[in-house]
Design an enzyme around this catalytic site. Structure first.
Site, PDB file in Angstrom:
ATOM      1  N   ALA B  54      42.775  37.021  36.381  1.00 44.32           N
ATOM      2  CA  ALA B  54      43.258  38.082  36.949  1.00 44.32           C
ATOM      3  C   ALA B  54      43.130  39.651  35.922  1.00 44.32           C
ATOM      4  O   ALA B  54      43.501  40.549  36.347  1.00 44.32           O
ATOM      5  CB  ALA B  54      44.503  37.879  37.313  1.00 44.32           C
ATOM      6  N   ARG B  85      43.976  46.150  44.222  1.00 41.75           N
ATOM      7  CA  ARG B  85      44.526  46.912  42.859  1.00 41.75           C
ATOM      8  C   ARG B  85      45.461  48.710  43.051  1.00 41.75           C
ATOM      9  O   ARG B  85      45.668  48.283  42.768  1.00 41.75           O
ATOM     10  CB  ARG B  85      44.159  46.649  42.033  1.00 41.75           C
ATOM     11  CG  ARG B  85      45.093  46.302  41.146  1.00 41.75           C
ATOM     12  CD  ARG B  85      44.923  45.594  39.565  1.00 41.75           C
ATOM     13  NE  ARG B  85      46.063  46.000  38.401  1.00 41.75           N
ATOM     14  CZ  ARG B  85      46.087  47.233  37.509  1.00 41.75           C
ATOM     15  NH1 ARG B  85      44.522  47.747  37.411  1.00 41.75           N
ATOM     16  NH2 ARG B  85      46.608  47.082  36.691  1.00 41.75           N
TER      17      ARG B  85
END
Lengths: 454, 529
Positions: B54, B85
């Site tokens: 991540a 994101r």
């Protein structure tokens, strides 16, 4: 938007682009959240757990609790036994659930952690439970993981005492809490006592009260899961998500089952109502007939707006097949049915459905992705798309109206409360479809063609 | 017992022993305080941390718009890090924008059993044929490291075959203790193969923006202000970033660091390799933005630039003054708790100060001790087994491109005025008695919120609704709840608007039904119907 997607479709065997599925553990986590006072536990590195909680929260706009074994490199080499043991102790100490539902990840699966023996080795407080299922991310999809977690609960907990409880076991596919409520509502209207596993209503659609409850009121209780073994029959909704659970209950507790499609659309809901009628030997109440009649009425009234409109439907196999059935009933023309979940049964069922309505040119593909669907659309456009959020880039790029349905829907609210199953659910979906198509007509037509009455 | 004691008291002995080192109450005076950070999570504790993949793929690499990043692994990791994101990007000169796409090898059981190298080779081939990217990066997920696929050898082979850079990142999720290890791995790869590999020469008033991921368009707003001041932005690492621009990173005279945690390795290595100084900036908050602009101008010491900077600050401040004042009247005196990131928990305290909001609790998710205590640590950070698993690379000065802008004397003098090559950490800026919690977990979140009762909790999506269900407004500082930009002067106004609407939205008034307050059973007298 998606401007690098070429029109020419090329065969791919190595690269997946813009997937239409995700991995098993998130499905297992969702199923576990449908058990009352249950802590889903991800046995692997903590990133998986974090991603899955994030995804479920984004879809439901609700807290999605789950814990992780938080593997480090050491655990990955020496095995995760001690991580699980420590996890179980800490979870019961700090979060005090009634049950921990462990699922694995590709990490713990690849190193071959033996969860069954880990759990046998782990002290469990009196009256508490720890169950598990194997959910290797490199097999199947999130739908498979959902099915596996249901299987885990049944295998660990359900018992046949020999005394029937007179209930029917309802096993819903991978659907929203609003859908689960609707399935329960129909069983209640039919006067058939039931246990539903899993049941995320009251958990993933818990009300605002000003007090956070880690374990909201909803969810299947442990005594009810144990009692599934004494049910007189079980009904599964959606073969991809529920066949395993149905078979487990039959194999372990001799409960005969009926495997039905997700009750999306008129005929699929009729099948559910009739299955209940057979079990309960009861008349279909007027309320249901009324709902059904209203649905048919609306579809008839609005049919000119649906007739022969082409649709691309994508998402989870059971959901896509259900929506395809509904749009066929509406006189629409499904052109592309796409799921990322593997399984040729999707294609077979889809073709059977098309054959019933004489649709010959539908492209139906499992293990497919949205990139490929986009390429098909570039070559042969559709009037409407139905599916989850990830289709929105295609909808924008090709200027196609999109009706959101299925999982995941990350970019809208309320969807998890409003059912798409049952007659009422179909009505809601019909309205969305009608609005999408009619709004488009209003937007695109010339000033002089704008209709005041439609 | 203080807040710390009251919350931690409920733990069993082993958990208590661990967690007590991660929680601090800011003491009065300048005495440095030590906090435990960047250590592994206790299994079973509901942490909000993510993994190495991540941090590497999701945070640092994915925003680079002209690179095709292929996730090598089963489908989940690629899927979850696809478009979630808010690292916004517009296609660059080559018209490519990979940010919208998710590329994965979608490994199946057979690939795990027999190895996934063949599939990865094929995936790279198909990526080249379909997208023709200028650069390819391969990021591995957990099982890849376990089965031993040699992604680096495959990348090298593909590089030769397709005549373009193909890089591999072994960022398996189990490495390290959080996202942080992944940031480091991504930093290492970029410095080895991308940064400063171009042929340009130094440009006047040119800068690189490091650790700015363009969430909600922050990077664009910062870029607008910097250009207005007269800076030339060579590259942004990595929001709306381009590998072609990063290749010219050595042409900058100064690197400015927004997110210290995720990019400080690059800042350090650019200094060693090219001699480029860096300063810690913070463009979150109007006052902070003004301060950072002044620090930058002072670094260059160019009167024209200093004057222009003051003009820009005055102009921008003037533009937002009325709005800022309005939101300040609505928000002054409120209290906040923050749990986010490796820098934001610090940055946003300063923005909150712009509105008169006090921070009573703050914690980082994946920071190291220096993010709390500052880079000039009182006690050395001890390397443990987990941190040793993340490669630490050393670079040496580039014989042709190395250039020091300041003399050692100038450097030392400037260091007393601006955060040159350093970061003083979060603790320093916090008020006495405020609580500082590293890796704030679910249990502690619930307990501290109940105890401290902040008006607003800034965090991420996993705990957002936990707070809100309990009656505390929560806003996400990872995604800004799909709003933004929050950076710069105008961003501060956006933030003030969003917090105000959150606190004053009418629905809060309906949480408790009226019948819970009003007696609904009306008594009747006998015979009175």
């Amino acid at each position: 938007m998606q401007s690098m997607t070429p029109k020419e479709v090329s065969e791919r065997s190595g690269l997946r682009v813009n997937p239409c599925k995700t991995c098993q553990p998130v499905g297992a986590m969702y199923a576990a959240l449908g058990v009352h006072a249950c802590m889903p536990h991800s046995h692997g590195s903590q990133g998986c757990c974090s991603y899955h909680r994030t995804y479920l929260t984004r879809h439901f706009k609700e807290p999605a609790i789950a814990s992780s074994s938080s593997f480090t490199e050491g655990a990955s080499v020496f095995g995760g036994g001690s991580n699980l043991k420590a996890s179980v102790k800490n979870i019961f100490d700090i979060y005090n659930p009634d049950i921990i539902a462990v699922h694995t990840t590709c990490l713990s699966e690849t190193i071959g952690d033996d969860l069954k023996s880990f759990i046998l080795d782990t002290p469990i407080p009196d009256g508490k439970y720890v169950v598990h299922t194997n959910t290797p991310s490199y097999v199947g999809s999130h739908v498979t993981g959902y099915a596996n977690m249901i299987s885990g609960f049944i295998k660990y907990l359900s018992v046949k005492t020999g005394v029937s409880n007179g209930k029917v076991a309802l096993i819903p596919g991978f659907i929203n809490p609003g859908d689960m409520r609707e399935i329960k509502k129909i069983a209640k209207l039919m006067n058939v006592p039931f246990t539903m596993l899993p049941d995320t209503s009251g958990v993933m659609d818990a009300p605002m009260t000003g007090t956070y409850n880690m374990y909201p009121k909803g969810g299947t209780t442990i005594p009810d899961i144990i009692g599934l073994g004494d049910c007189k029959k079980s009904i599964g909704f959606g073969e991809f998500a529920t066949t395993l659970g149905l078979e487990d209950l039959r194999n372990k507790c001799k409960v005969p089952f009926v495997s039905l499609p997700l009750p999306i659309g008129i005929a699929n809901t009729d099948a559910y109502v009739m299955a209940l009628q057979e079990i309960g030997a009861s008349e279909v109440p007027y309320e249901l007939e009324e709902e059904r009649g209203q649905l048919v009425d609306v579809i008839l009234d609005a049919h000119p707006y649906f007739d022969n409109k082409t649709v691309a439907i994508y998402g989870d196999p059971d959901t896509v097949l259900g929506i395809a059935a509904l749009v066929l009933e509406m006189g629409m023309h499904p052109k592309y049915l796409v799921t990322g979940t593997p399984g040729e049964a999707f294609v077979t069922r889809g073709k059977d459905l098309m054959a019933q309505y004489g649709v010959e040119d539908a492209v139906i593909k499992a293990s497919a992705d949205l990139f490929e669907m986009h390429q098909w659309i570039k070559n042969d456009k559709v009037d409407l798309m139905i599916g989850g959020t990830h289709g929105k880039t295609i909808a924008r790029a090709e200027d196609i109206p999109l009706v959101r349905a299925g999982f995941p829907v990350l970019d809208r609210y309320v969807h998890s409360y409003i059912p798409i199953v049952g007659y009422r659910g179909a009505l809601a979906l019909v309205e969305k479809i009608a609005n999408a198509l009619m709004d488009r007509q209003d937007r695109d037509c010339a000033d002089e063609d704008l209709e005041m009455v439609m | 017992m203080d807040a710390k004691g009251r919350v931690l008291d409920k733990y069993n002995a082993r958990v208590y022993k661990n967690r007590k080192e991660h929680v601090l109450v800011k003491a009065t005076g300048d005495q440095p305080q030590v906090i435990a950070a960047n250590t592994r999570v206790i299994p079973g504790i509901m942490t909000h941390r993510g993994c190495c993949y991540a941090g590497c793929k999701g945070v640092v690499l994915a925003p680079i718009k002209d690179v095709a990043v292929i996730t090598h692994g089963p489908i989940g990791c690629g899927f979850y890090s696809w478009g979630t994101r808010r690292n916004k990007a517009r296609p660059g000169e080559d018209g490519k924008n990979f940010v919208e796409y998710c590329l994965s090898t979608d490994m199946q059981e057979a690939d795990i059993v027999f190895g996934g190298e063949k599939k990865l080779r094929q995936a790279i081939k198909e990526t080249v044929e379909i997208f023709d990217p200028g650069m390819i990066m391969v990021c591995s997920t957990c099982p890849v490291g376990l089965i031993g696929d040699d992604i680096h050898a495959i990348a090298a082979e593909a590089e030769e075959l397709y005549n373009r850079p193909v890089m591999a990142f072994s960022c398996e999720g189990y490495k390290g203790v959080s996202q942080s290890g992944g940031h480091h791995i991504a930093n290492n790869g970029l410095i080895k193969r991308v940064l400063g590999t171009g042929s340009g020469t130094r440009i006047k008033h040119a800068i690189n923006i490091l650790g700015e991921y363009n969430i909600g368009g922050d990077g664009w707003e910062i870029g607008r202000i910097l250009k207005k001041c007269g800076y030339h932005v060579v590259s942004v690492m990595t929001g709306d970033g381009s590998y072609k621009e990063m290749q010219e990173a050595h042409t900058a005279e100064l690197n400015i660091v927004q997110c210290h945690r995720s990019i400080n390795y690059i800042a350090e290595m650019l200094k060693t390799k090219f001699g480029t100084d860096w300063i810690k900036v913070n463009f979150v908050g109007a006052e902070s933005t003004a301060q950072s602009l002044r620090d930058m101008a002072l670094y260059f010491g160019d009167q024209e630039l200093i004057d222009r900077t003051e003009e820009v600050i005055a102009e921008e401040m003037e533009e937002v003054a009325a709005d800022m004042e309005y939101y300040r009247t609505r928000l002054k005196g409120k209290t906040a708790a923050l749990y986010v990131g490796g820098s934001r928990a610090h940055h946003y305290q300063l923005l909150l100060q712009d509105f008169g909001i006090d921070t009573i609790l703050a914690g980082y998710e994946f920071a190291h001790r220096d993010d709390y205590e500052g880079r000039d640590l009182t006690a050395e950070i001890k390397e443990d087994a987990d941190s040793k698993n993340i490669e630490s690379i050393t670079v040496s000065p580039d014989p042709e491109k190395y250039h020091l802008r300041l003399t050692p004397e100038q450097f030392e003098e400037l260091k007393t005025k601006i955060p040159l090559d350093t970061y003083p950490g979060m603790i320093r800026d916090m008020k006495d008695g405020a609580v500082i919690v590293d890796d704030l977990n679910h249990f502690e979140t619930e307990e501290f919120l109940k105890l401290l009762k902040p008006d607003i909790f800034f965090s991420g999506i996993k705990d957002k609704y936990v707070a809100q269900k309990g009656g505390t407004l929560s806003r996400q500082l990872h995604s800004y709840d799909y709003s933004g930009p929050y950076a710069g002067f105008k961003g501060a106004v956006n933030f003030g608007r969003d917090v105000t609407m959150g606190i004053y939205t009418p629905a809060w008034g309906f949480v408790t039904p009226p019948w819970k307050h009003t007696p609904t059973l009306v008594g009747t007298y006998g015979g009175d119907f």
